[in-house]
Every structure is written in structure tokens, then in C-alpha cells.
Motif scaffolding. Sequence first.
Motif, PDB file in Angstrom:
ATOM      1  N   GLN A 178      17.744  41.062 -17.124  1.00  0.00           N
ATOM      2  CA  GLN A 178      18.111  41.441 -18.486  1.00  0.00           C
ATOM      3  C   GLN A 178      17.616  42.826 -18.880  1.00  0.00           C
ATOM      4  O   GLN A 178      17.981  43.325 -19.936  1.00  0.00           O
ATOM      5  CB  GLN A 178      17.553  40.414 -19.482  1.00  0.00           C
ATOM      6  N   TRP A 179      16.810  43.441 -18.066  1.00  0.00           N
ATOM      7  CA  TRP A 179      16.209  44.738 -18.422  1.00  0.00           C
ATOM      8  C   TRP A 179      16.262  45.604 -17.171  1.00  0.00           C
ATOM      9  O   TRP A 179      15.458  45.442 -16.254  1.00  0.00           O
ATOM     10  CB  TRP A 179      14.787  44.508 -18.899  1.00  0.00           C
ATOM     11  N   CYS A 207      20.274  44.678 -21.190  1.00  0.00           N
ATOM     12  CA  CYS A 207      20.004  45.995 -21.760  1.00  0.00           C
ATOM     13  C   CYS A 207      19.695  46.990 -20.657  1.00  0.00           C
ATOM     14  O   CYS A 207      19.078  46.648 -19.648  1.00  0.00           O
ATOM     15  CB  CYS A 207      18.821  45.936 -22.720  1.00  0.00           C
ATOM     16  N   ALA A 209      17.615  50.207 -19.846  1.00  0.00           N
ATOM     17  CA  ALA A 209      16.451  50.912 -20.382  1.00  0.00           C
ATOM     18  C   ALA A 209      16.654  52.418 -20.384  1.00  0.00           C
ATOM     19  O   ALA A 209      16.270  53.102 -21.332  1.00  0.00           O
ATOM     20  CB  ALA A 209      15.214  50.548 -19.570  1.00  0.00           C
ATOM     21  N   VAL A 235      10.998  48.726 -16.067  1.00  0.00           N
ATOM     22  CA  VAL A 235      12.064  47.989 -15.387  1.00  0.00           C
ATOM     23  C   VAL A 235      11.674  47.731 -13.937  1.00  0.00           C
ATOM     24  O   VAL A 235      10.979  48.528 -13.306  1.00  0.00           O
ATOM     25  CB  VAL A 235      13.406  48.749 -15.450  1.00  0.00           C
ATOM     26  N   SER A 487      13.176  40.874 -14.274  1.00  0.00           N
ATOM     27  CA  SER A 487      13.186  42.178 -14.925  1.00  0.00           C
ATOM     28  C   SER A 487      13.609  41.984 -16.372  1.00  0.00           C
ATOM     29  O   SER A 487      14.792  41.841 -16.679  1.00  0.00           O
ATOM     30  CB  SER A 487      14.146  43.139 -14.212  1.00  0.00           C
ATOM     31  N   VAL A 488      12.614  41.902 -17.247  1.00  0.00           N
ATOM     32  CA  VAL A 488      12.871  41.723 -18.675  1.00  0.00           C
ATOM     33  C   VAL A 488      12.002  42.699 -19.449  1.00  0.00           C
ATOM     34  O   VAL A 488      10.906  43.050 -19.026  1.00  0.00           O
ATOM     35  CB  VAL A 488      12.575  40.274 -19.128  1.00  0.00           C
ATOM     36  N   CYS A 489      12.505  43.142 -20.585  1.00  0.00           N
ATOM     37  CA  CYS A 489      11.715  44.000 -21.466  1.00  0.00           C
ATOM     38  C   CYS A 489      10.696  43.164 -22.220  1.00  0.00           C
ATOM     39  O   CYS A 489       9.554  43.576 -22.398  1.00  0.00           O
ATOM     40  CB  CYS A 489      12.628  44.740 -22.442  1.00  0.00           C
ATOM     41  N   LYS A 505      14.493  50.075 -30.449  1.00  0.00           N
ATOM     42  CA  LYS A 505      14.572  49.685 -29.043  1.00  0.00           C
ATOM     43  C   LYS A 505      15.790  48.805 -28.819  1.00  0.00           C
ATOM     44  O   LYS A 505      16.356  48.255 -29.765  1.00  0.00           O
ATOM     45  CB  LYS A 505      13.302  48.954 -28.616  1.00  0.00           C
ATOM     46  N   CYS A 508      17.166  43.805 -25.978  1.00  0.00           N
ATOM     47  CA  CYS A 508      16.368  43.026 -25.034  1.00  0.00           C
ATOM     48  C   CYS A 508      14.876  43.169 -25.296  1.00  0.00           C
ATOM     49  O   CYS A 508      14.083  42.418 -24.726  1.00  0.00           O
ATOM     50  CB  CYS A 508      16.675  43.458 -23.602  1.00  0.00           C
ATOM     51  N   CYS A 509      14.496  44.126 -26.104  1.00  0.00           N
ATOM     52  CA  CYS A 509      13.081  44.324 -26.435  1.00  0.00           C
ATOM     53  C   CYS A 509      12.827  43.711 -27.808  1.00  0.00           C
ATOM     54  O   CYS A 509      13.393  44.156 -28.807  1.00  0.00           O
ATOM     55  CB  CYS A 509      12.730  45.807 -26.422  1.00  0.00           C
TER      56      CYS A 509
END
Length: 825
Positions: A178-179, A207, A209, A235, A487-489, A505, A508-509
Amino acid sequence: MPSLFKEGDIMIGGIFPIFNKEIISTSAFDKEPPKVQCEGFDWRVFRWTQAVIFTIEEINNDPALLPNISLGYRILNSCDSPTNALRAALTLASGTEEADVTSHCPPAVTAVIAEAGSTQSIAVAGIFGTFHVPVVSHFSTCACLSDRTKYPTFFRTIPSDFYLAKALAALVKHFGWQWIGAIQSDNDFGRNGILAFKEKVEKFGVCIAFVASVLRTYTRDKFLEVVEIIKQSSVKVILAFAAEGDFYPLMQEIVNQNITGIQWISCVAWITAPRPSTPEIYTAFGGTVGFVMQKMAIPKLKQFLTSINPYTDPHAPFMRDFWENMVGCTPILPGNTGTEATLKRCTGNETFMNSEHDFFDVTELRGTYNVYKAVYAIAHALHQLVFCKPVGEKPVKLCLNLSEMQHKEVSKSLQRVNFTNNFGAEVYFDENGDPPANYEIINWQLINGKVHHVTLGNLTFAANGDYKLSIEEEKIVWRTGKTVPTSVCSNVCPVGTRKAQIQGKPICCFDCVPCAEGTIANSTGAADCTPCPKEYWSNERKDECIPRTIEFLKYHEPMGIALTFVSLLGASVSLATMVVFVHNKETPVMKASNFELSSLLLFSLFLCFLCPLTFLGKPTVWSCMLRHTAFGVTFALCISCVLGKTIVVVTAFKATFPGNKVAGKFGHAQQRIIVCSCTFFQVVICALWLTSNPPYPHMLFTSSNNMIVLECNTGSEFAFYAVLGYIGVLAIICLILAFMARKLPDNFNEAKLITFSLLIFCAVWITFIPAYISSPGKFTVAVEIFAILSSAFGLLSSIFAPKCYIIFLKPEKNTKKHIMGKTIN
């Protein structure tokens, strides 16, 4: 421009980036044009050019395809530069003969195979589209080239980035990333590819980055800037939508700075490119996952490639660079003395028969196979146009003279191409000139010290755009470990919390904010909290709705016990006082106090003390009607008795004046009438209240706690305030009369006692109003009970305590003389 050339009845042009770097050197003299030199020989692209030559020779030797018609070729080098590609296109379009600039000069080629880069193909397709010459690309994937209004004669044998973007988005969704970060080539291919990818992937809540740009002509400082962006970002997954030549310098910098722990996703451009597929690059890019075209082996191609020799055609361009790259020595050719050679001179006996170089590995051809299909597609289009029949149908005879062949007709014929080649693959183009979209999923793995491109599965697209993804995850070698990297914010919000967007931001953040009271989130990653139904409230974890606690003033709780005790105590004191009065009714104090009204007042106070008991316990329909009406009637009776006593005192004082007969007219009958009439008026108000809109039990849902306050709703607010107002009017009238008679001369002046008791009564009920309004829940009822008990005790103690004091403690004052204020000499 130097070119690989062979004459034929029909000429096919080719533009390939045989060298991947353009160097422009300017002269000190302004009159001399800048010189363009190319370096960085790319043997993979050179194999593409040889595939064109091989395929044309194969077609010329095929009696069923274009019989008695020979195909020729002219292949130029674009140096992987849009400017040089445009120059090559103009060279092919102008032909080899001089022509008058005012005359119509048709192109010398019938069709062109070009180009590898999308930006170069845009330039080439724009030139040849003017002449209606079909251009077939084997490696340009930019979706922008599908625009038939701008590029009406452009075709390709590689799927458009429109499908690749959907494929990459499907891959990202499949693994739950997601990031992610993105790196693009700073040209049409990279920018359009990332734009299409963002459009697809954002629908899945993913999202991006950052988006960094690279290009082979960039300085090292710009590549270092991209490296810093990667190092500073959080990321763990990065998509590289860039050409191999643009991305390779960045790969070297990433390896040099030992940046690891990143899962890379590749586009078609570099996932199987030989240059980055080395153990050195693998240290940072091992485990890379990406999409490639379907692989295929071309029979007899290896034999053709191993037969390449610079001595067969000493004047053939690019041959010296190829030989030096493959063999490692400089061939001695006519016109080349070898004095400028930096490598050793060849002996002339070198051969490729036993070479294991990847150039000769024809078992997993992808780009080369696309070139092979492109040449065959052009040949089939020409066959249908010239013979008016598809390949394989007999008899075969010309239906169109080659000199009369129009390029526009060739493009239309290419649009109608639909055949199955020797390998069982169907070749056709849709209305945009694009082929079917089928991909293989590739994973970089290091086996026996060599990087291998392991196939994990396939992704195919149907005609309606739906895709089917099959992937063997157990075969994947992940760069970040044995499990799928995350991989996520921001981590997924746990139950009981909701997402709160961080300003400035991507979506996803976010922060995880606990649900408000009365709302829950019973699933992870909730965007909003769900309110509980009215009868329920959230638990401490905010993940479940539980029934609210019903709150009312109970008998058995401490406050209820205390109020019950005080209420019964007041009732007992009232009865005891009445017993004392009955026992001493013949004494002067009792006679002076109007025994009948006093007894009735004590009885009403007894009822007033019992009235709070109706306010305790769970409210019901009957208890709600009883508590308010009983309160109103008993207090009306109580104040009516006090009013009667006050009038008696005032009239008794008036009777002391000569000729005043008021006291005689205000006897016991008149007293009873005043008490009954005043009380009856309150009874009428209560009766109207109960018949029109009576009080009823009501659940009060508060938004600040988990309680349901079960209370009695007054029903008619007007009736409720009419009952209170009537009691207040009686109390004020009584207070005014008592205040007027407070200075009567008797030693035992009951007017003073009445005045004091009514002052207490009024003070209690005036302070009751704000306390009643501000008290929450069951404390509202407690405040009302407290007011009832306080005002009742005030009346009881103020009026009857002095009498009991005289009876029990000062019996010597319980005489008529003392009461009348007379003294004995």
C-alpha cells in the motif's frame, strides 16, 4: 548514415538503438556543424537487427509467403536518441536517390520496424504517418502511441502500457503493498507509464510516496539525488518504470552505497536485460519481480548468429564493434590498419561455434521474438495486399502490381492481419494497432553464481479487459526475507480505532484515533467508527456494543436508603406530633393554635413526607402519575392549612378592636371552606393534567456515558408548571399575610412562626430550580426529593417545634395568662 542494407523488390526499413549513448562534439569553428558519435554497443539490440535479416531470408525462402517476390532491408542506428531516430526516419523516407524538391518523392521503404524507445517511436511514427507508411514497433509500450488520430499507421507486437499498468497494479494488490515508491524514465515512456499506473493503483487504495526521474544523459549528481530520496523514504517496495539504459546508472549507485532491503518491481524494459543481470547488481536487486512478454525459441536462429563473421562482408557497419565486444580483439579489415585499436589484433581464426555468450542463447527470446513477429506481420500484410488472398490459399497470382502499391493500402492490410505463426502464436492487431496482452511474471534468482529469470506464473487479459493472474508464490525469492515484504506508510488500525488523515500526506498515511464514546470499530483498518444503537453503548475497547445500564433512583442504593429513612423519619415525627397535640388539646397552647387546622396541617405534612417514596424505584405509568399529582395535592393542602391559620391569626387580632365582628364571621366552617376550596382547585388542575397529557416513563439517552436515565416525563409542561405555580401563589399570599401580622402583641404570636416557615419554604424551592436543571440523571430526582423533605421539615419544625417546646420543657408558660400576654402583680 551507415546502414545494414540488402536490395529487394519490396524494402523494409529498420531503426534500432544499436548504440545506447549519443555524444555530440562541437567544433571551435562555428561554421562546422556538431559531430554526433555513438558509443555503448548493445549486443541485445544488435541481435534484433540480425533477427530482421534472418526473418527476411526465411520469408524469401518460403515458397508460400510472397512467392517470386523478394524482401530487402535497410537498417539504421538511432543511437537511442530521439534526434538521431528522427534523422534515421528522414533518411529512410527520402530514399537513396536524389530528387527535385518540388516533385513528389515517395518513401523508399514500404514498411518500417522501429523503434525500441517510446519517445523515439513517437518521432518516427509522426514522420512516417505523414506518408501513410506503417511502422511496427517491437519494444515501444507507451499507451500514447495507441492514439490513431496522431499515429494512424503505428502498430506494435508488444502490449501497450495500458495493460502493463493494470498488470502492475494487480501485482501490487495481490501482495497487499500500500505504500510504494516509483522511478520513471524522464521521457514519454516513463511519464505516461507511471501516470497510467497511478490511475489504476489508486483505485486499490495504494499510495505512491515519491516519483523520481532518471535518464541516461543525466549527470551523476542527479542520480545521487534520487538515491537520497530512496534512503530517506520509508517505502520498502519501489517500482522502476524506466528503460534499462536510463535505470542502469542508478542501479550502480544503489549497489555502491549498499542500499538493501527494498523489494523492486520492474516493467518490461529491464527485467530480463542482460547488462543488469549480474551477481554484482543482484546484491541490491535480488528478488526483483516484474512482467515480461511471452518467451519463445526461434529454430535455426542460433546457427545464423554463430555464422556472423566480419570477414564475410568487410564493409558491413557495426561489425567491428560487435566482434570486439564478443571476441575481445580487433579484426583487421580492408581500410583498417589496426593502429588505433585499443585491443589486441585478431588472428582471423576466431569462431562462435562453441561460444556460451548470452547473445547466442535463443531458448528464451522475448524482444527478439517480437521483432520476428513484426517482420512476419508485414510479410503477411503484403501477401494479402499483393495476392488478394491469405497465405496458404491457392492458386497464387498477382492481383496488384508492385509499382502501384500504395502505402495507405499496406497499413489497411496490416490492420487486417490475423494468422498463426510457426510456433502456434496468434498474431493480430486491434483497432489501436496493439497485440493481445499476455505477460509472464519473472523473479530474479541467483543460481550457481548466475542471475536467472525464473518464471512464476502468467497474467492474461481477456477482450473485455478482465485479467487472470496465476502466480506460484512458493517459488519467489524475496529480497527482504522469506516472507512477503510489507510496505505501508501507517500500520493497519486495530479494532476500536479509526483512520485519521494526516494533513499534507497521502491517504495511506494516517493516525489511528480511538473511537468516540458510543461508537465502535469491530474490524481492523476501519475508516469510520459505527455508532451503537440507542439502547447500547461501546465497551472499553470500542469494538463491541453492549447494553446500556438503566439508571434510576433505587431503594436499596445508599442514596435511596438515606432518603427513605429521612422520609419515614419525617412521617413518624408528624404522627408523634399529632399524638402530642391530641393528648394536650385542652391546654392553652393547643387552643391558641387552632387544634383543628393544626391537626389537618400535621396530616398534610405526614402525606408530604410519604410523597418522596413515590419518587424512588423504577418509574412506571402509575408511579409517574402518582408522584407529581400526590406532590401537588399534598403541598396544596399543606399550604392551604397554613393560609387558614394565618387568616385566623389576622382576624383574631382585628377582633380586639371595638365593634369589629370579623372574627365572629370567620369560624370553623369558613376555615374548612378555605382549606377545601384551595385544595380542590389543585385537585381540578391535576385531574385535567391526568386526563389530557399525563406523566409517563421516559428513557433519556445521554451521549456522554453508558447510562439510560429512566425518568418520568411530565407530559404536559404547562400542567406541571401550573401545579408548581399554584403552590407558589398560595405560599406568597400566606407569606404576605403572615408578614403583616408578625408584630401582634401576644406572647405567643403564631404569625412569626408562619412567616419564618414560609421563608424557609420559599428559599428551598427557589434554590431547587437551578439545582434541578443542572443535576444529571437520577440526581435530578434526588434534588426534588430533597426539596420536598426540606420544605416539609421547615414547616414542621418552624410551626410545631415551639409548641412542643412549651408543652414538654416550659409547662409554666402553658397558661392562658401567659399566652394572652397578661402578668400577675
